[in-house]
Each structure stands twice: as C-alpha cells, then as structure tokens.
Design a protein around this motif. Structure first.
Motif, PDB file in Angstrom:
ATOM      1  N   ARG A   1       0.828  -1.203   0.000  1.00 26.15           N
ATOM      2  CA  ARG A   1       0.000   0.000   0.000  1.00 26.15           C
ATOM      3  C   ARG A   1       0.863   1.255   0.000  1.00 26.15           C
ATOM      4  NH1 ARG A   1      -0.921   4.506   3.247  1.00 26.15           N
ATOM      5  NH2 ARG A   1      -0.199   3.167   4.943  1.00 26.15           N
ATOM      6  N   HIS A   2       2.046   1.173   0.621  1.00 22.68           N
ATOM      7  CA  HIS A   2       2.947   2.330   0.667  1.00 22.68           C
ATOM      8  C   HIS A   2       3.521   2.653  -0.699  1.00 22.68           C
ATOM      9  CE1 HIS A   2       3.000   2.674   5.064  1.00 22.68           C
ATOM     10  NE2 HIS A   2       2.948   1.361   5.082  1.00 22.68           N
ATOM     11  N   ILE A   3       3.590   1.662  -1.565  1.00 22.79           N
ATOM     12  CA  ILE A   3       4.118   1.863  -2.919  1.00 22.79           C
ATOM     13  C   ILE A   3       3.004   2.246  -3.883  1.00 22.79           C
ATOM     14  CG2 ILE A   3       5.328   0.739  -4.834  1.00 22.79           C
ATOM     15  CD1 ILE A   3       6.601  -1.136  -2.779  1.00 22.79           C
ATOM     16  N   LEU A   4       1.881   1.555  -3.782  1.00 23.27           N
ATOM     17  CA  LEU A   4       0.794   1.741  -4.735  1.00 23.27           C
ATOM     18  C   LEU A   4      -0.129   2.901  -4.388  1.00 23.27           C
ATOM     19  CD1 LEU A   4      -0.235  -2.026  -5.127  1.00 23.27           C
ATOM     20  CD2 LEU A   4       1.256  -0.690  -6.634  1.00 23.27           C
ATOM     21  N   GLY A   5      -0.230   3.210  -3.080  1.00 20.78           N
ATOM     22  CA  GLY A   5      -1.249   4.147  -2.633  1.00 20.78           C
ATOM     23  C   GLY A   5      -2.476   3.372  -2.181  1.00 20.78           C
ATOM     24  N   THR A   6      -3.268   3.984  -1.326  1.00 26.08           N
ATOM     25  CA  THR A   6      -4.400   3.271  -0.732  1.00 26.08           C
ATOM     26  C   THR A   6      -5.411   2.812  -1.772  1.00 26.08           C
ATOM     27  OG1 THR A   6      -4.160   4.450   1.368  1.00 26.08           O
ATOM     28  CG2 THR A   6      -6.306   3.435   0.924  1.00 26.08           C
ATOM     29  N   ARG A   7      -5.838   3.722  -2.648  1.00 31.95           N
ATOM     30  CA  ARG A   7      -6.875   3.362  -3.631  1.00 31.95           C
ATOM     31  C   ARG A   7      -6.388   2.260  -4.560  1.00 31.95           C
ATOM     32  NH1 ARG A   7      -9.689   8.127  -6.900  1.00 31.95           N
ATOM     33  NH2 ARG A   7     -10.304   8.561  -4.749  1.00 31.95           N
TER      34      ARG A   7
ATOM     35  N   TRP B   1      -4.119   0.064  -3.971  1.00 26.86           N
ATOM     36  CA  TRP B   1      -3.940  -1.194  -3.253  1.00 26.86           C
ATOM     37  C   TRP B   1      -5.279  -1.868  -2.996  1.00 26.86           C
ATOM     38  CZ3 TRP B   1      -5.265  -2.677   1.916  1.00 26.86           C
ATOM     39  CH2 TRP B   1      -4.726  -3.906   2.314  1.00 26.86           C
ATOM     40  N   LEU B   2      -6.307  -1.076  -2.701  1.00 31.56           N
ATOM     41  CA  LEU B   2      -7.619  -1.645  -2.398  1.00 31.56           C
ATOM     42  C   LEU B   2      -8.280  -2.262  -3.630  1.00 31.56           C
ATOM     43  CD1 LEU B   2      -9.083   1.066   0.006  1.00 31.56           C
ATOM     44  CD2 LEU B   2      -8.444  -1.281   0.599  1.00 31.56           C
ATOM     45  N   THR B   3      -7.960  -1.763  -4.815  1.00 28.18           N
ATOM     46  CA  THR B   3      -8.594  -2.295  -6.031  1.00 28.18           C
ATOM     47  C   THR B   3      -8.266  -3.773  -6.249  1.00 28.18           C
ATOM     48  OG1 THR B   3      -8.635  -0.109  -7.080  1.00 28.18           O
ATOM     49  CG2 THR B   3      -8.795  -2.030  -8.524  1.00 28.18           C
ATOM     50  N   PRO B   4      -6.986  -4.178  -6.262  1.00 28.58           N
ATOM     51  CA  PRO B   4      -6.717  -5.621  -6.394  1.00 28.58           C
ATOM     52  C   PRO B   4      -7.138  -6.416  -5.154  1.00 28.58           C
ATOM     53  CG  PRO B   4      -4.669  -4.404  -6.078  1.00 28.58           C
ATOM     54  CD  PRO B   4      -5.738  -3.391  -6.313  1.00 28.58           C
ATOM     55  N   LEU B   5      -7.143  -5.761  -3.988  1.00 26.90           N
ATOM     56  CA  LEU B   5      -7.624  -6.464  -2.804  1.00 26.90           C
ATOM     57  C   LEU B   5      -9.092  -6.830  -2.968  1.00 26.90           C
ATOM     58  CD1 LEU B   5      -7.297  -7.464   0.119  1.00 26.90           C
ATOM     59  CD2 LEU B   5      -7.919  -5.161   0.891  1.00 26.90           C
TER      60      LEU B   5
ATOM     61  N   ALA C   1     -10.587  -7.428  -5.737  1.00 28.70           N
ATOM     62  CA  ALA C   1     -10.648  -8.548  -6.677  1.00 28.70           C
ATOM     63  C   ALA C   1     -10.276  -9.855  -5.984  1.00 28.70           C
ATOM     64  CB  ALA C   1      -9.712  -8.283  -7.858  1.00 28.70           C
ATOM     65  N   SER C   2      -9.261  -9.806  -5.127  1.00 24.50           N
ATOM     66  CA  SER C   2      -8.860 -11.007  -4.395  1.00 24.50           C
ATOM     67  C   SER C   2      -9.953 -11.461  -3.449  1.00 24.50           C
ATOM     68  CB  SER C   2      -7.569 -10.727  -3.605  1.00 24.50           C
ATOM     69  OG  SER C   2      -6.499 -10.419  -4.466  1.00 24.50           O
ATOM     70  N   ALA C   3     -10.627 -10.492  -2.825  1.00 27.35           N
ATOM     71  CA  ALA C   3     -11.675 -10.819  -1.861  1.00 27.35           C
ATOM     72  C   ALA C   3     -12.887 -11.459  -2.522  1.00 27.35           C
ATOM     73  CB  ALA C   3     -12.099  -9.558  -1.107  1.00 27.35           C
ATOM     74  N   SER C   4     -13.053 -11.226  -3.812  1.00 32.87           N
ATOM     75  CA  SER C   4     -14.188 -11.831  -4.518  1.00 32.87           C
ATOM     76  C   SER C   4     -13.902 -13.263  -4.960  1.00 32.87           C
ATOM     77  CB  SER C   4     -14.546 -10.990  -5.747  1.00 32.87           C
ATOM     78  OG  SER C   4     -13.476 -11.005  -6.688  1.00 32.87           O
ATOM     79  N   SER C   5     -12.670 -13.709  -4.756  1.00 37.06           N
ATOM     80  CA  SER C   5     -12.288 -15.066  -5.140  1.00 37.06           C
ATOM     81  C   SER C   5     -12.820 -16.074  -4.121  1.00 37.06           C
ATOM     82  CB  SER C   5     -10.761 -15.167  -5.211  1.00 37.06           C
ATOM     83  OG  SER C   5     -10.338 -16.516  -5.289  1.00 37.06           O
ATOM     84  N   PRO C   6     -13.119 -17.307  -4.560  1.00 36.83           N
ATOM     85  CA  PRO C   6     -13.543 -18.344  -3.619  1.00 36.83           C
ATOM     86  C   PRO C   6     -12.400 -18.909  -2.793  1.00 36.83           C
ATOM     87  CG  PRO C   6     -13.406 -19.253  -5.834  1.00 36.83           C
ATOM     88  CD  PRO C   6     -13.181 -17.776  -5.960  1.00 36.83           C
ATOM     89  N   GLN C   7     -11.155 -18.490  -3.097  1.00 37.63           N
ATOM     90  CA  GLN C   7     -10.007 -18.978  -2.344  1.00 37.63           C
ATOM     91  C   GLN C   7      -9.917 -18.277  -0.988  1.00 37.63           C
ATOM     92  OE1 GLN C   7      -7.364 -17.876  -5.708  1.00 37.63           O
ATOM     93  NE2 GLN C   7      -6.411 -19.875  -5.357  1.00 37.63           N
TER      94      GLN C   7
END
Length: 244
Positions: free
Chosen positions: A39-45, A47-51, A53-59
């Motif tokens: 998040r420190h490299i990408l910025g909050t917004r 970083w949250l975008t791929p998060l 996407a990950s959270a929508s995964s069944p894994q």
C-alpha cells in the motif's frame, strides 16, 4: 469471521496463516496472499482495487502485515472484507509485541485473534518446526540432530524467532556433510548460551508453560507455579525470559 494472527517479528505468523513455510516456491492452490506493505508503494486506492478482486475469489485470503496500514486503509480494507460472501476464510497477520494491539482487531473487524509467542517461549515446538523447515528448504536432505546439539538448540534464546531457525536450517543444508548435526556445526552465538542441567531445563519449561497459560502475565504465572512473584521474576531473569 476473520482470523487475526499476531506476534513479534519472525515468529511464523504468515507460515501459520498459509499452512506451509512462508517464502517457499509456491503458495497453496487454495490460498491467496496480499501484502499490506505494498500500500505504501501503490497508494491506498490502488492497493484496495486488487484487494477487492482477491476478496471476490472463492479462495482463502491471507493479508500480511496489517500493522503497516493507516486508518483510511484499514477502513477501506474493512469495507472490502465485510462484502466477502461464501465460505472462504480471511486471515490477517500483524507484527507487534503488544498483545492488546492484536486484541483491538477483535473489536475493529470482529476477528478471532491468535497470539503467537516468541520461539523462546515455546521451545517444545522446535523439533516439529525443524522437521517442517528441513522439508521445505532442503527436501531429501537428512539433518538429524545429535543429543548435545539438540540441547543447545532447545535452550538458545532465538532472538530472531522462527526466521532465525529457518536461516540455520538453510545454512546447514547448504553445507555438504555426513552424519547428524553436532555442536560444532552450530553458530558461536549458540555456544555462548549456558548449558542447563536436567532440573533447570524442566524448571525452564514449566515457567514457559505457565507464562503461556497466563498470557504473559507474570503474577498469574507465579500463582500457577505456586511460587512468589519475586522468585518467578528472578528465575525469568536467570533464564533470560525477560529479554525482548
């Protein structure tokens, strides 16, 4: 309900969350790993975008290092996690020496908390950790330990926790050798530790177990052991259990 795993640096929180030693060649197929420090490299917004996407995964999802997130990022992460559906689990890891900081996650995220003590406070875990790390970093290599070396390993202070143990296993595996690991194969720092007698080792393990049962509260540990607080403090100092 998320699971929040916390403890000092190097105790194996991410390994526990993943179910395999961290930094192996590949992650388990049923888990996704997100590093909060990015998040420190990408910025909050960003970083949250791929998060999201990950959270929508069944894994199952593991978010590592949430202590690096500021308040807005934590709020955004909480919103993402609250939107998760299905049976996949969410595990958060936090590096902290303050157990109350971990317990705050129970209120903020409704998380079930798991505290991982320093390796010196759970010496009985070392043989199993040794076998798991040996398999992970040097599959097929025999790294049996003789009795004298085992005593040194069991009474060493392990300031680097499981990370230091992993480094030792990696170093020993990289050296062509035959026969079991002996004290001569161990680093000089481990020889600097005082060899304990059998009675002292039993006493040390009893104090460690009492401290674990008392969640680190020394007064409660003294009650469990049936000793005065002054005696427990003195013995902790002698066995170097009071060092961070």
């Amino acid at each position: 309900m998320p699971i929040s795993i916390g403890g000092p640096s190097g105790v194996g929180k991410t390994t526990l969350a993943l179910g395999v030693p961290y930094r192996t060649a590949s992650l388990p197929s049923d888990r996704m790993l997100v590093d909060a420090a990015e998040r420190h490299i990408l910025g909050t917004r960003e970083w949250l975008t791929p998060l999201r996407a990950s959270a929508s995964s069944p894994q199952d999802l593991v978010i590592r290092g949430i202590e690096t997130l500021d308040a807005p990022a934590l709020d955004g992460m909480r919103a993402v996690l609250e939107g998760r559906v299905g049976t996949a689990t969410t595990t958060l890891t936090m590096t902290t020496s303050d157990r109350s900081a971990l317990e705050a996650m129970e209120l903020q995220f409704g998380a079930q908390t798991v505290w991982v003590p320093p390796l010196r406070d759970r010496a009985s875990d070392i043989p199993a950790l040794w076998r798991a790390l040996r398999t992970a970093v040097a599959p097929g290599v025999r790294l049996d330990v003789d009795e004298a070396a085992s005593r040194l390993i069991g009474t060493y202070h392990w300031p680097g926790n499981v990370k230091e143990l992993r480094q030792l296993v990696s170093q020993l595996a990289a050296v062509s050798r035959s026969g079991p690991v002996t004290p001569r194969d161990l680093p000089p720092a481990m020889h600097a530790e005082r060899n304990l007698t059998l009675i002292e080792r039993v006493e040390l393990e009893a104090i460690r177990k009492a401290l674990h049962e008392a969640n680190g509260n020394r007064s409660k540990a003294a009650d469990i052991l049936g000793l005065s607080r002054a005696t427990v403090y003195r013995k902790m100092k002698a066995y170097r259990l009071d060092e961070s």
